[in-house]
Scaffold this motif. Structure first.
Motif, PDB file in Angstrom:
ATOM      1  N   ALA A   1     -59.410 -43.966 -69.561  1.00  0.00           N
ATOM      2  CA  ALA A   1     -60.306 -43.621 -68.462  1.00  0.00           C
ATOM      3  C   ALA A   1     -59.676 -43.979 -67.120  1.00  0.00           C
ATOM      4  N   ILE A   2     -59.972 -43.202 -66.084  1.00  0.00           N
ATOM      5  CA  ILE A   2     -59.504 -43.499 -64.733  1.00  0.00           C
ATOM      6  C   ILE A   2     -60.180 -44.764 -64.215  1.00  0.00           C
ATOM      7  N   SER A   3     -61.499 -44.836 -64.363  1.00  0.00           N
ATOM      8  CA  SER A   3     -62.258 -46.029 -63.972  1.00  0.00           C
ATOM      9  C   SER A   3     -62.472 -46.887 -65.208  1.00  0.00           C
ATOM     10  N   GLN A   4     -61.799 -48.031 -65.241  1.00  0.00           N
ATOM     11  CA  GLN A   4     -61.819 -48.862 -66.433  1.00  0.00           C
ATOM     12  C   GLN A   4     -63.006 -49.833 -66.444  1.00  0.00           C
ATOM     13  N   SER A   5     -63.261 -50.401 -67.619  1.00  0.00           N
ATOM     14  CA  SER A   5     -64.359 -51.347 -67.826  1.00  0.00           C
ATOM     15  C   SER A   5     -63.878 -52.484 -68.711  1.00  0.00           C
ATOM     16  N   GLU A   6     -64.557 -53.624 -68.616  1.00  0.00           N
ATOM     17  CA  GLU A   6     -64.245 -54.789 -69.452  1.00  0.00           C
ATOM     18  C   GLU A   6     -65.543 -55.411 -69.961  1.00  0.00           C
ATOM     19  N   VAL A   7     -65.474 -55.960 -71.173  1.00  0.00           N
ATOM     20  CA  VAL A   7     -66.645 -56.587 -71.789  1.00  0.00           C
ATOM     21  C   VAL A   7     -66.240 -57.921 -72.402  1.00  0.00           C
ATOM     22  N   VAL A   8     -67.064 -58.942 -72.184  1.00  0.00           N
ATOM     23  CA  VAL A   8     -66.923 -60.244 -72.841  1.00  0.00           C
ATOM     24  C   VAL A   8     -68.263 -60.560 -73.497  1.00  0.00           C
ATOM     25  N   MET A   9     -68.223 -61.181 -74.699  1.00  0.00           N
ATOM     26  CA  MET A   9     -69.457 -61.470 -75.424  1.00  0.00           C
ATOM     27  C   MET A   9     -69.501 -62.933 -75.846  1.00  0.00           C
ATOM     28  N   ALA A  10     -70.707 -63.468 -75.997  1.00  0.00           N
ATOM     29  CA  ALA A  10     -70.916 -64.841 -76.460  1.00  0.00           C
ATOM     30  C   ALA A  10     -72.326 -64.931 -77.036  1.00  0.00           C
ATOM     31  N   TYR A  11     -72.645 -66.075 -77.665  1.00  0.00           N
ATOM     32  CA  TYR A  11     -73.992 -66.248 -78.207  1.00  0.00           C
ATOM     33  C   TYR A  11     -74.329 -67.728 -78.298  1.00  0.00           C
ATOM     34  N   ASP A  12     -75.638 -68.011 -78.329  1.00  0.00           N
ATOM     35  CA  ASP A  12     -76.108 -69.370 -78.596  1.00  0.00           C
ATOM     36  C   ASP A  12     -77.151 -69.297 -79.702  1.00  0.00           C
ATOM     37  N   GLU A  13     -77.997 -70.308 -79.816  1.00  0.00           N
ATOM     38  CA  GLU A  13     -78.960 -70.349 -80.910  1.00  0.00           C
ATOM     39  C   GLU A  13     -79.960 -69.204 -80.872  1.00  0.00           C
ATOM     40  N   ASN A  14     -80.236 -68.694 -79.682  1.00  0.00           N
ATOM     41  CA  ASN A  14     -81.341 -67.746 -79.541  1.00  0.00           C
ATOM     42  C   ASN A  14     -80.943 -66.349 -79.088  1.00  0.00           C
ATOM     43  N   ASN A  15     -79.818 -66.219 -78.392  1.00  0.00           N
ATOM     44  CA  ASN A  15     -79.499 -64.948 -77.750  1.00  0.00           C
ATOM     45  C   ASN A  15     -78.066 -64.509 -77.966  1.00  0.00           C
ATOM     46  N   LEU A  16     -77.871 -63.207 -77.896  1.00  0.00           N
ATOM     47  CA  LEU A  16     -76.558 -62.586 -77.817  1.00  0.00           C
ATOM     48  C   LEU A  16     -76.346 -62.184 -76.357  1.00  0.00           C
TER      49      LEU A  16
ATOM     50  N   ILE B   1     -73.916 -60.428 -73.291  1.00  0.00           N
ATOM     51  CA  ILE B   1     -72.884 -59.427 -73.033  1.00  0.00           C
ATOM     52  C   ILE B   1     -72.623 -59.392 -71.532  1.00  0.00           C
ATOM     53  N   GLY B   2     -71.365 -59.637 -71.132  1.00  0.00           N
ATOM     54  CA  GLY B   2     -70.951 -59.553 -69.737  1.00  0.00           C
ATOM     55  C   GLY B   2     -70.105 -58.313 -69.511  1.00  0.00           C
ATOM     56  N   ILE B   3     -70.464 -57.511 -68.528  1.00  0.00           N
ATOM     57  CA  ILE B   3     -69.852 -56.195 -68.317  1.00  0.00           C
ATOM     58  C   ILE B   3     -69.303 -56.105 -66.899  1.00  0.00           C
ATOM     59  N   THR B   4     -68.091 -55.580 -66.771  1.00  0.00           N
ATOM     60  CA  THR B   4     -67.492 -55.293 -65.462  1.00  0.00           C
ATOM     61  C   THR B   4     -67.038 -53.842 -65.454  1.00  0.00           C
ATOM     62  N   CYS B   5     -67.563 -53.053 -64.510  1.00  0.00           N
ATOM     63  CA  CYS B   5     -67.214 -51.643 -64.379  1.00  0.00           C
ATOM     64  C   CYS B   5     -66.492 -51.447 -63.050  1.00  0.00           C
ATOM     65  N   TYR B   6     -65.212 -51.082 -63.113  1.00  0.00           N
ATOM     66  CA  TYR B   6     -64.400 -50.904 -61.903  1.00  0.00           C
ATOM     67  C   TYR B   6     -64.495 -49.457 -61.401  1.00  0.00           C
ATOM     68  N   ASP B   7     -64.498 -49.312 -60.087  1.00  0.00           N
ATOM     69  CA  ASP B   7     -64.519 -47.991 -59.445  1.00  0.00           C
ATOM     70  C   ASP B   7     -63.133 -47.652 -58.926  1.00  0.00           C
ATOM     71  N   THR B   8     -62.736 -46.407 -59.051  1.00  0.00           N
ATOM     72  CA  THR B   8     -61.497 -45.937 -58.443  1.00  0.00           C
ATOM     73  C   THR B   8     -61.774 -44.999 -57.283  1.00  0.00           C
ATOM     74  N   LEU B   9     -63.012 -44.530 -57.176  1.00  0.00           N
ATOM     75  CA  LEU B   9     -63.397 -43.659 -56.064  1.00  0.00           C
ATOM     76  C   LEU B   9     -64.460 -44.357 -55.222  1.00  0.00           C
ATOM     77  N   PRO B  10     -64.354 -44.289 -53.903  1.00  0.00           N
ATOM     78  CA  PRO B  10     -65.364 -44.934 -53.051  1.00  0.00           C
ATOM     79  C   PRO B  10     -66.655 -44.123 -53.037  1.00  0.00           C
ATOM     80  N   GLY B  11     -67.694 -44.722 -52.493  1.00  0.00           N
ATOM     81  CA  GLY B  11     -68.955 -44.015 -52.352  1.00  0.00           C
ATOM     82  C   GLY B  11     -70.052 -44.638 -53.183  1.00  0.00           C
ATOM     83  N   LYS B  12     -71.273 -44.142 -52.964  1.00  0.00           N
ATOM     84  CA  LYS B  12     -72.426 -44.672 -53.682  1.00  0.00           C
ATOM     85  C   LYS B  12     -72.365 -44.302 -55.165  1.00  0.00           C
TER      86      LYS B  12
END
Length: 588
Positions: free
Chosen positions: A89-104, A106-117
């Motif tokens: 993909a031109i605009s890449q993404s990254e994901v990191v995951m973790a968990y504790d006793e109660n929850n899963l 998910i941390g997400i980072t979405c990078y932009d290659t084009l400016p604008g809204k």
């Protein structure tokens, strides 16, 4: 002409002979497909992400500033899915995951290659996927490549969640409790998701789940995924998931329950006519008992359903009733076990029939997984009397067994019995029993469904039957689909959704796509669809021939040219305006 004569001979055969013929045809087709499903397994070893147990407190604010977000293993290098499924993909993404006793988490980072809204069409829950920049997670908690859960957010912070069945198709009518937050920056946007374990179902003792991540970036016009998915399939397809590794086996969790009681009351008085006040009230209860991590029991007593989202408004100019999806929470979890029986316009069970004309008094529902390959669904609902509509009891039982890599076999029974006094009820009880085979090869190229249902009721001792077969072969360029079905004149499913009886239906669909190596057009190609409906005597009732040509551009714009020829012979008089005015006469 020759085709109509052959079909007339075929249609006059006894149903048993027709069924035998279709079973032979089914076995001839299925022989090679079974070997495909056994030998062409999808390799989940290449795309793996590992996560570990954390004790650090998590603030779900969309800002990835906790230590484990920086230290955890990352899933990146997302592949393009559309407009082309080649390269990264031109605009890449990254994901990191973790968990504790109660929850899963998910941390997400979405990078932009084009400016604008970042485009956002709506902030409503379960937003339109194609009209919002978004990121969605698809989780195969059972490792069966068939059933799972999906959670996502738009770049504006709207939430999207659904339950997955039939290989990955997502039902957005299901909602559960979880939390998320989104933070926007120049050049990227980030998101945090916290999914409680009690909000999803899974098998305890496992150390791996299937998982995939999908991003839609409308500025570049790209849809991408972590584990690659061929462009002809939706990224939700669980046949193409990677692997989520747990650092320890998932523990068994004891029974848990939740109760939601309610009280409702109102007083009405006609002041203009000075009539006495009228009081009305109701007390009810909804409950859920989680028997294990994969099996749960739902209970409802005198439900109100006032919190349910209303149906969308439609204008019906058709000869047949409209199909509206189920939205009541009691019926939704594992709903595919019940709702996916049969096919469109011929379903032996349609939960909206229950409580449509008279109130539900109580209901009990057991659904989930018994083991890695067996699912069960049991439901019993009792309704009360309303006007001249008698009380009735509805019972449904489904047992589904996974076979080969992703296919399954189901047996079921649907029963409706009148339990109150109603002289106008001609049919006092109605049962439908059936056997179904759902085909899905490991690479999803071959899909299909084959079933036989038989209805029993007191006014016709022998009852009626219906059978159907559908087979689809799909690659990046080519799609071929065949379907055939028969519904007996005497087939009756009072708890189902059957638009018409006494028909043979046969159809064929073919699509082909060209993919230019250069230029702004990403794909183009022809589509052909043919559909015939005959009555049991072989008389043509409906015919639809459709030819079209489609073009799609890099910016997701599309154009379609279509030629359609439709023939329709009315079996009965029909007033399309539903005003009681002039009718189109039967036979025209």
């Amino acid at each position: 002409m020759v085709g109509d004569q052959l079909f007339l001979c075929y249609s006059r055969l006894p149903p048993a002979i027709i069924l035998l013929y279709q079973c032979v045809l089914f076995s001839m087709v299925m022989g090679p497909l079974v070997s495909i499903a056994q030998t062409d397994a999808i390799n989940r070893e290449t795309y793996r992400i590992r996560m570990e147990f954390i004790e650090e407190a998590v603030s779900v604010d969309g800002i990835l500033d906790e230590t484990f977000w920086k230290m955890g293993q990352r899933a990146g290098y997302f592949h393009r899915v559309t407009p082309t499924d080649e390269g990264f993909a031109i605009s890449q993404s990254e994901v990191v995951m973790a968990y504790d006793e109660n929850n899963l988490y998910i941390g997400i980072t979405c990078y932009d290659t084009l400016p604008g809204k970042r485009p956002s069409e709506s902030l409503r829950r379960d937003f339109n996927f194609g009209l919002n920049d978004n990121f969605i997670v698809f989780i195969d908690t059972y490792n069966d490549q068939t059933n799972g859960f999906s959670f996502g957010v738009s770049a504006s912070g709207a939430e999207w969640d659904g339950i997955q069945a039939d290989g990955g198709f997502v039902s957005l009518n299901w909602d559960t409790k979880w939390s998320s937050a989104v933070e926007n920056y120049p050049g990227k946007w980030t998101a945090e998701l916290a999914i409680p374990f009690r909000s999803i179902r899974y098998k305890d003792g496992t150390t791996e789940w299937g998982i995939n991540f999908s991003r839609l970036d409308l500025k570049t016009g790209e849809k991408s995924s972590w584990a690659p998915v061929p462009r002809q399939f939706q990224t939700a397809n669980l046949a193409f998931t990677g692997t989520l590794e747990w650092d320890r086996p998932l523990p068994a969790r004891g029974p848990r329950y939740s109760l939601i009681p309610y009280v409702f009351g109102k007083t009405t008085k006609n002041v203009m006519e000075n009539l006495p006040s009228e009081e009305d009230g109701k007390v009810g209860l909804d409950g859920k008992l989680t028997l294990s991590t994969s099996l749960n029991l739902d209970l409802t007593v005198n439900p109100d359903f006032s919190q349910v989202e209303v149906d969308e408004q439609r204008t019906n100019l058709d000869r047949f009733e409209l199909f509206f999806p189920e939205r009541r929470q009691f019926f939704l979890e594992n709903s595919d076990l019940f709702a996916s029986l049969g096919e469109d316009n011929n379903r032996p069970f349609f939960s909206r029939r229950i409580g449509l004309t008279n109130p539900i008094r109580a209901g009990l529902r057991l659904s989930g997984k018994l083991d890695n390959k067996t699912r069960i669904g049991l439901m019993n609902v009792q309704t009360g009397s309303e006007g001249n509509i008698a009380a009735a009891n509805f019972t449904v039982g489904v047992l589904q067994r996974q076979i080969f890599s992703r296919s399954n076999l189901s047996v079921f029974i649907v029963n409706k019995s009148i339990t109150g006094d109603n002289e106008s009820a001609v049919v006092s009880s109605n049962q439908v029993v059936g056997l179904e085979y759902n085909l899905a090869s490991s690479d999803n190229r071959w899909t299909g469904k084959f079933f036989y249902h038989h209805a029993l009721y007191n006014t016709v001792p022998r009852g009626g039957m219906t059978l159907s077969g559908r087979l689809t072969y799909e690659t990046t360029r080519l799609k071929l689909a065949f379907r055939t079905g028969y519904i007996d004149d005497d087939y009756l499913s009072e708890t189902g959704f059957v638009r018409r009886t006494g028909i043979f239906q046969n159809g064929f669909e073919a699509n082909y796509r060209f993919f230019p190596e250069s230029g702004k057009v990403t794909s183009h190609g022809p589509d052909l669809e043919i559909d015939f409906i005959h009555d049991p005597a072989g008389v043509l009732r409906d015919r639809e021939l459709e030819w079209s040509y489609s073009l799609t551009w890099l910016d997701r714009s599309s154009m379609r040219f279509e030629i359609e020829d439709t023939y329709l012979r009315l079996m009965r008089s029909f007033d399309p305006t539903n005003t009681g005015g002039a009718e189109l006469p039967a036979g025209s």
